[in-house]
Design an enzyme around this catalytic site. Structure first.
Site, PDB file in Angstrom:
ATOM      1  N   HIS A  78       0.835  -1.206   0.000  1.00  0.00           N
ATOM      2  CA  HIS A  78       0.000   0.000   0.000  1.00  0.00           C
ATOM      3  C   HIS A  78       0.870   1.257   0.000  1.00  0.00           C
ATOM      4  O   HIS A  78       0.672   2.171  -0.809  1.00  0.00           O
ATOM      5  CB  HIS A  78      -0.922  -0.026   1.225  1.00  0.00           C
ATOM      6  N   GLU A  79       1.830   1.308   0.915  1.00  0.00           N
ATOM      7  CA  GLU A  79       2.694   2.490   1.012  1.00  0.00           C
ATOM      8  C   GLU A  79       3.663   2.569  -0.167  1.00  0.00           C
ATOM      9  O   GLU A  79       3.929   3.661  -0.685  1.00  0.00           O
ATOM     10  CB  GLU A  79       3.439   2.499   2.346  1.00  0.00           C
ATOM     11  N   HIS A  82       2.018   4.225  -3.119  1.00  0.00           N
ATOM     12  CA  HIS A  82       1.993   5.697  -3.073  1.00  0.00           C
ATOM     13  C   HIS A  82       3.275   6.278  -3.667  1.00  0.00           C
ATOM     14  O   HIS A  82       3.237   7.233  -4.451  1.00  0.00           O
ATOM     15  CB  HIS A  82       1.829   6.195  -1.633  1.00  0.00           C
TER      16      HIS A  82
END
Length: 165
Positions: A78-79, A82
């Site tokens: 998820h990170e 980004h």
């Protein structure tokens, strides 16, 4: 908040997942994005944050320790997504179509905006508020905003304004 020392095996599993997903993204995108800096300094109820300008991922060590497998499978990609979206597209909506595409099509991970981890161990003081249908726990920050008259919070289910108990 309690501080935790992460076992080396968990740190190694995080790095394996990060490197695996980064290699997968670089292959699919035909790029050679560098490995981001990784730290275990995230606090509070956030599982992790991606710092675009410093190209860094900060992970919450308490939530990682308590939810190792799910955390490594979900939060790390998820990170990373980004950071990859920022490198690939520039500044766009944090959980917009580009991020969703990066998660699902490139990294092969379901695109979920929030985690479902138990937060009792990382939650600081909360203040009880209620509405028609249930009791809510507001953070110190939100409670202080209510007290100062800077904010009003409503229940997402019934729409009624939350009132301090």
């Amino acid at each position: 908040m309690k501080t935790s020392r992460l076992p080396i095996a968990i740190q190694q599993a995080v790095m394996r997942r990060l490197r695996e997903k980064l290699a997968q993204a670089n292959l699919k995108l035909g790029r050679n994005y560098p490995e981001p800096k990784l730290s275990y300094t995230q606090r509070g109820t956030s599982a992790g944050t991606a710092w675009l300008e410093s190209y860094e991922i900060r992970l919450n060590p308490v939530l990682l320790l308590e939810n190792s497998e799910a955390f490594i499978e979900e939060v790390v990609p998820h990170e990373l997504a980004h950071l990859l979206v920022w490198k690939h597209f520039g500044r766009v909506a944090p959980h917009g179509k580009e991020w969703k595409w990066m998660m699902e099509s490139v990294l092969g991970v379901p695109a979920r905006r929030t985690h479902q981890f138990e937060l009792q161990s990382v939650r600081r003081n909360t203040f009880p508020y209620s509405c028609k249908c249930q009791e809510h726990q507001l953070t110190v920050r939100r409670h202080n905003r209510v007290v100062r008259g800077e904010a009003v919070y409503r229940c997402v289910h019934c729409g009624e304004q939350l009132v301090a108990k």
